[in-house]
Enzyme design. Structure first.
Site, PDB file in Angstrom:
ATOM      1  N   GLY A  29      77.406  24.405  45.762  1.00 36.55           N
ATOM      2  CA  GLY A  29      77.090  25.570  45.040  1.00 36.55           C
ATOM      3  C   GLY A  29      76.310  25.090  43.663  1.00 36.55           C
ATOM      4  O   GLY A  29      75.760  23.873  43.522  1.00 36.55           O
ATOM      5  N   ASN A  30      76.241  25.976  42.703  1.00 34.44           N
ATOM      6  CA  ASN A  30      75.271  25.554  41.629  1.00 34.44           C
ATOM      7  C   ASN A  30      76.307  26.531  40.380  1.00 34.44           C
ATOM      8  O   ASN A  30      77.088  27.243  40.400  1.00 34.44           O
ATOM      9  CB  ASN A  30      73.803  25.918  41.614  1.00 34.44           C
ATOM     10  CG  ASN A  30      73.860  27.391  41.868  1.00 34.44           C
ATOM     11  OD1 ASN A  30      73.967  28.105  40.981  1.00 34.44           O
ATOM     12  ND2 ASN A  30      73.175  27.823  42.987  1.00 34.44           N
ATOM     13  N   ARG A  31      75.462  25.923  38.995  1.00 32.49           N
ATOM     14  CA  ARG A  31      76.367  26.548  37.817  1.00 32.49           C
ATOM     15  C   ARG A  31      75.636  28.005  37.293  1.00 32.49           C
ATOM     16  O   ARG A  31      76.178  28.502  36.298  1.00 32.49           O
ATOM     17  CB  ARG A  31      76.103  25.635  36.735  1.00 32.49           C
ATOM     18  CG  ARG A  31      76.729  24.304  36.832  1.00 32.49           C
ATOM     19  CD  ARG A  31      76.600  23.473  35.772  1.00 32.49           C
ATOM     20  NE  ARG A  31      76.997  21.885  36.097  1.00 32.49           N
ATOM     21  CZ  ARG A  31      78.191  21.673  35.982  1.00 32.49           C
ATOM     22  NH1 ARG A  31      79.197  22.741  35.665  1.00 32.49           N
ATOM     23  NH2 ARG A  31      78.757  20.463  36.285  1.00 32.49           N
ATOM     24  N   SER A  32      75.074  28.838  38.185  1.00 33.45           N
ATOM     25  CA  SER A  32      74.437  29.900  37.723  1.00 33.45           C
ATOM     26  C   SER A  32      75.718  30.849  37.416  1.00 33.45           C
ATOM     27  O   SER A  32      76.568  31.287  38.338  1.00 33.45           O
ATOM     28  CB  SER A  32      73.440  30.508  38.734  1.00 33.45           C
ATOM     29  OG  SER A  32      72.998  31.748  38.163  1.00 33.45           O
TER      30      SER A  32
END
Ligand code: C5P
Length: 228
Positions: A29-32
């Site tokens: 995943g990512n930090r958005s």
């Protein structure tokens, strides 16, 4: 007073960050956080638009007045965005891809949890490319639809932004300066909005709502007069 310059328009906004499953319990995943996309959705509703918000893994309440479609992975986001932009009411007037879509996903999804084997090294995670939704939107015949992308760049911000705008075939590209205390998960943002006509708009550091309003100003200026 809020300008109702998006009245009668259908806009599609993507928000959040996709999660690419590895096994039933793990993902890449990512930090958005989804804050910028939600600000875009809220401000578009306030300006009179009919809003479809495609949200990936966002822990925020649905913005009042928007239709929210929740998705997980990039492939699910692609399905939902393509369906929304070619919705029952015809082509959307504008689409803003504010989501952080994973460029890659694990090559093989495992139906059961990956186990550690005592004494053995873990297997490498092989990645394959995800579809580029924004590039696909830019490449498909889309009439007068205004297409907006986002780009988080750390260096050569303007040169990389210009190249990306051309490559993805969008009308506007919001280039974020990503840094220690900017962008991801923060209420503030600083950006330069590049336009396909060669112009650019600098947006000083400020609330994500302020950047959202400027994006809609630039979109509204590019909309063709509504029929009727
Ligand atoms: O290429 P890059 O990931 O920097 O591009 C960012 C822009 O492209 C964002 O607007 C993002 O929503 C969109 N994007 C996409 N599909 C991908 C990767 C990015 O639509 N697979």
């Amino acid at each position: 007073a809020v300008p109702l310059d998006l009245a009668g328009r259908h806009v599609v906004v993507s928000a959040g960050g996709t999660r690419e499953p590895l096994d039933p319990v793990r993902f890449l995943g990512n930090r958005s956080s989804g804050l910028q996309g939600y600000a875009l959705a809220r401000t578009a509703v306030a300006r009179g638009a009919r809003v479809t918000l495609v949200a990936a893994n966002v822990a925020l309440p649905d913005p009042a007045g928007a239709r929210v479609v929740r998705v997980g992975s990039a492939e699910e986001m692609r399905e939902a965005v393509l369906e929304a932009v070619q919705g029952a009411g015809g082509e959307a007037d504008a689409v803003v891809m504010a989501a952080a879509v994973a460029d890659f996903r694990p090559a093989g999804y495992r139906d059961s949890k990956i186990k550690k084997t005592p004494g053995a090294e873990p297997e490498p995670i092989r990645l394959v490319k995800n579809p580029d939704i924004l590039a696909e939107l830019g490449a498909r015949p889309h009439g007068d639809q205004v297409i907006v992308g986002f780009a988080a760049e750390t260096d050569d911000v303007l040169a990389n932004g210009r190249a990306k705008l051309a490559r993805k075939g969008c009308d506007l590209l919001v280039v974020n300066q990503v840094g220690e205390d900017l962008a991801f998960g923060r209420p503030d943002n600083a950006a330069v909005v590049l336009a396909a006509d060669g112009t650019s708009t600098e947006v000083p550091r400020g609330p994500k709502e302020a950047l959202a309003e400027i994006v809609w100003d630039l979109v509204a200026a590019r909309l063709k007069p509504a029929p009727g």
